[in-house]
Design a protein around this motif. Structure first.
Motif, mmCIF file in Angstrom:
data_model
loop_
_atom_site.group_PDB
_atom_site.id
_atom_site.type_symbol
_atom_site.label_atom_id
_atom_site.label_comp_id
_atom_site.label_asym_id
_atom_site.label_seq_id
_atom_site.Cartn_x
_atom_site.Cartn_y
_atom_site.Cartn_z
ATOM 1 N N VAL A 5 0.834 -1.207 0.000
ATOM 2 C CA VAL A 5 0.000 0.000 0.000
ATOM 3 C C VAL A 5 0.869 1.258 0.000
ATOM 4 C CG1 VAL A 5 -1.612 1.375 1.379
ATOM 5 C CG2 VAL A 5 -2.037 -1.065 1.031
ATOM 6 N N SER A 6 1.895 1.306 0.848
ATOM 7 C CA SER A 6 2.732 2.502 0.940
ATOM 8 C C SER A 6 3.544 2.718 -0.335
ATOM 9 C CB SER A 6 3.668 2.412 2.152
ATOM 10 O OG SER A 6 2.941 2.573 3.361
ATOM 11 N N VAL A 7 4.095 1.634 -0.892
ATOM 12 C CA VAL A 7 4.850 1.754 -2.137
ATOM 13 C C VAL A 7 3.933 2.230 -3.264
ATOM 14 C CG1 VAL A 7 6.028 0.440 -3.935
ATOM 15 C CG2 VAL A 7 6.675 0.128 -1.546
ATOM 16 N N ASN A 8 2.755 1.635 -3.336
ATOM 17 C CA ASN A 8 1.790 2.025 -4.359
ATOM 18 C C ASN A 8 1.397 3.491 -4.203
ATOM 19 O OD1 ASN A 8 0.065 1.804 -6.498
ATOM 20 N ND2 ASN A 8 -1.294 0.307 -5.568
ATOM 21 N N ALA A 9 1.150 3.914 -2.958
ATOM 22 C CA ALA A 9 0.774 5.305 -2.699
ATOM 23 C C ALA A 9 1.915 6.257 -3.058
ATOM 24 C CB ALA A 9 0.375 5.479 -1.232
ATOM 25 N N ALA A 10 3.153 5.856 -2.750
ATOM 26 C CA ALA A 10 4.301 6.701 -3.080
ATOM 27 C C ALA A 10 4.441 6.873 -4.586
ATOM 28 C CB ALA A 10 5.581 6.097 -2.498
ATOM 29 N N GLU A 12 2.120 6.669 -6.798
ATOM 30 C CA GLU A 12 1.004 7.446 -7.324
ATOM 31 C C GLU A 12 0.987 8.879 -6.790
ATOM 32 O OE1 GLU A 12 -2.727 5.514 -6.850
ATOM 33 O OE2 GLU A 12 -2.121 3.705 -7.957
ATOM 34 N N GLY A 13 2.022 9.269 -6.046
ATOM 35 C CA GLY A 13 2.092 10.633 -5.546
ATOM 36 C C GLY A 13 1.160 10.911 -4.392
ATOM 37 N N ARG A 14 0.940 9.914 -3.523
ATOM 38 C CA ARG A 14 0.086 10.069 -2.340
ATOM 39 C C ARG A 14 0.935 9.890 -1.082
ATOM 40 N NH1 ARG A 14 -5.097 11.805 -4.067
ATOM 41 N NH2 ARG A 14 -5.500 10.831 -6.092
ATOM 42 N N PRO A 15 1.861 10.822 -0.806
ATOM 43 C CA PRO A 15 2.781 10.645 0.329
ATOM 44 C C PRO A 15 2.086 10.615 1.681
ATOM 45 C CG PRO A 15 2.913 12.881 -0.523
ATOM 46 C CD PRO A 15 2.090 12.102 -1.506
ATOM 47 N N LEU A 43 -8.020 -0.778 -2.263
ATOM 48 C CA LEU A 43 -8.064 -0.044 -0.999
ATOM 49 C C LEU A 43 -7.770 1.439 -1.203
ATOM 50 C CD1 LEU A 43 -6.937 -1.088 2.463
ATOM 51 C CD2 LEU A 43 -5.908 0.967 1.541
ATOM 52 N N LEU A 44 -6.789 1.760 -2.034
ATOM 53 C CA LEU A 44 -6.459 3.161 -2.288
ATOM 54 C C LEU A 44 -7.624 3.894 -2.949
ATOM 55 C CD1 LEU A 44 -2.728 3.094 -3.482
ATOM 56 C CD2 LEU A 44 -3.643 4.082 -1.379
ATOM 57 N N ILE A 45 -8.307 3.236 -3.890
ATOM 58 C CA ILE A 45 -9.466 3.860 -4.531
ATOM 59 C C ILE A 45 -10.523 4.200 -3.487
ATOM 60 C CG2 ILE A 45 -11.398 3.448 -6.103
ATOM 61 C CD1 ILE A 45 -9.501 1.727 -7.791
ATOM 62 N N GLY A 46 -10.813 3.241 -2.599
ATOM 63 C CA GLY A 46 -11.811 3.481 -1.563
ATOM 64 C C GLY A 46 -11.384 4.542 -0.571
ATOM 65 N N SER A 59 9.851 3.060 0.123
ATOM 66 C CA SER A 59 8.933 4.074 -0.406
ATOM 67 C C SER A 59 9.643 5.391 -0.686
ATOM 68 C CB SER A 59 7.776 4.306 0.580
ATOM 69 O OG SER A 59 7.042 3.120 0.796
ATOM 70 N N SER A 60 10.480 5.846 0.256
ATOM 71 C CA SER A 60 11.162 7.131 0.059
ATOM 72 C C SER A 60 12.303 7.024 -0.944
ATOM 73 C CB SER A 60 11.688 7.669 1.394
ATOM 74 O OG SER A 60 12.528 6.733 2.050
ATOM 75 N N PHE A 61 12.779 5.801 -1.206
ATOM 76 C CA PHE A 61 13.775 5.619 -2.271
ATOM 77 C C PHE A 61 13.125 5.786 -3.639
ATOM 78 C CE2 PHE A 61 16.001 2.953 -5.359
ATOM 79 C CZ PHE A 61 17.290 3.483 -5.269
ATOM 80 N N LEU A 62 11.907 5.267 -3.783
ATOM 81 C CA LEU A 62 11.201 5.364 -5.057
ATOM 82 C C LEU A 62 10.738 6.788 -5.340
ATOM 83 C CD1 LEU A 62 9.024 2.129 -4.835
ATOM 84 C CD2 LEU A 62 11.046 2.482 -6.254
ATOM 85 N N GLN A 63 10.338 7.492 -4.274
ATOM 86 C CA GLN A 63 9.776 8.830 -4.439
ATOM 87 C C GLN A 63 9.970 9.625 -3.152
ATOM 88 O OE1 GLN A 63 8.145 9.781 -7.340
ATOM 89 N NE2 GLN A 63 7.867 11.854 -6.591
ATOM 90 N N PRO A 64 10.614 10.800 -3.194
ATOM 91 C CA PRO A 64 10.731 11.622 -1.980
ATOM 92 C C PRO A 64 9.348 11.886 -1.375
ATOM 93 C CG PRO A 64 12.123 12.491 -3.715
ATOM 94 C CD PRO A 64 11.298 11.413 -4.353
#
Length: 322
Positions: free
Chosen positions: A55-60, A62-65, A194-197, A260-265
């Protein structure tokens, strides 16, 4: 209503995916000759954090920090206050200080590291912070395995018991592969649903995504920890119940935030800076205090933890909801 259904469906998929992946991984580890000690330490202790990771990696990505970080911080708070609170109310959790001293101290140290990196890094977790988290995680794993393998520390019994707690695993190579692949697919699909919901609920009720990540998403992704720890508490395996939570919290902070922070700040929401990071640190210190003063979590202390979680959720949606 549709967003709520998406959220519940995502939670169900993540829970099933986590369970299937852990059992498949345990079967694969057994076939590869991996010791029960290492299986319990890595696969069970950290495998229950797979929903949080996806979930956290996916959110990162998609730009949802706010959801990426809120999920980790909220899960760590919920693991201690909610999950261990429930387990201690079911049965007092008597633990051996020598068994849990290293891991309990590591949870506190990881929480302090999180606070320091945020304060030093200008409220953003970047790739340098990711490297620090991941190096710390690898160092912990090497230290843990070395201390168990070569010094016969009594906590080796804990990690072997964690591996044995999930005794139902695929027997054949075919079903082992199916379990691992199916578990990964369920986790990936569940995280998307889950992220959509969660995002839909946040937009509908005009609630910041950080609040949703810290509460609904965090509770949903913590269900594997809840199920394993409650089963262990019912079976009077107190060390497994507590050890599972400690291992999960270590991986949440060092592993999930590292990846997560490696993939996206990841910029940190102001509310987490003002409130939640201090709650996470405070609950880690409180658990450390409870374990070391009485070598157990009593029903009274479990009630205190549960009461603390109720207060935390109330404050989340009232005082700190903006």
């Amino acid at each position: 209503m549709l967003n709520i259904l998406f959220l519940l469906a995502g939670i169900a998929l993540l829970t099933c995916g986590g369970e299937v992946l852990i059992r498949g991984s345990l079967a694969a580890a057994k076939r590869l000759g991996v010791s029960p000690l290492l299986s319990g330490l890595v696969i069970v202790g950290f495998g229950t954090s797979a929903p949080e990771l996806v979930v956290s990696v996916n959110a990162a990505i998609e730009g949802r920090p706010d959801i990426a970080i809120g999920n980790v911080v909220g899960s760590n708070i919920g693991n201690i206050l909610l999950v261990l609170g429930i387990c201690a109310v079911i049965t007092p959790l008597a633990v051996k200080p020598l068994v849990l001293r290293r891991d309990a101290a590591t949870v506190v140290a990881a929480s302090i590291l999180f606070v320091i990196l945020i304060l030093v890094g200008g409220s953003t977790l970047g790739r340098t912070d990711a490297a620090i988290f991941l190096v710390a995680l690898v160092s912990y794993l090497v230290w843990a395995y070395w201390s168990e393998r070569f010094h016969a520390a009594p906590s080796s019994e804990l990690y072997q018991a964690e591996a044995e707690e999930l005794s139902t695993a695929p027997k054949s190579v075919f079903w082992t592969i199916i379990a691992v692949v199916l578990g990964l697919l369920l986790l990936i699909g569940g995280s998307q649903v889950l992220l959509i919901g969660a995002i839909g609920i946040a937009e509908h009720f005009n609630v910041p995504e950080a609040v949703i990540g810290l509460s609904l998403v965090a509770i949903g992704t913590s269900l594997p920890e809840l199920s394993i720890s409650v089963i262990a508490a019912i079976r009077r395996h107190a060390d497994v119940a507590v050890g599972n939570i400690l291992g999960s919290n270590i991986f949440n902070l060092l592993g999930i935030l590292g990846v997560s922070s490696f993939l996206q700040p990841l910029p940190v929401h102001a509310r987490i800076l003002q409130f939640d990071q201090w709650v996470m640190l405070g609950t880690s210190l409180l658990l450390f205090l409870f374990l070391y003063t009485g070598s157990r979590l009593s029903r009274l202390e479990g009630g205190i933890l549960l009461g603390g979680y109720c207060i935390y959720i109330w404050l989340s949606f009232t005082v700190f909801s903006g």
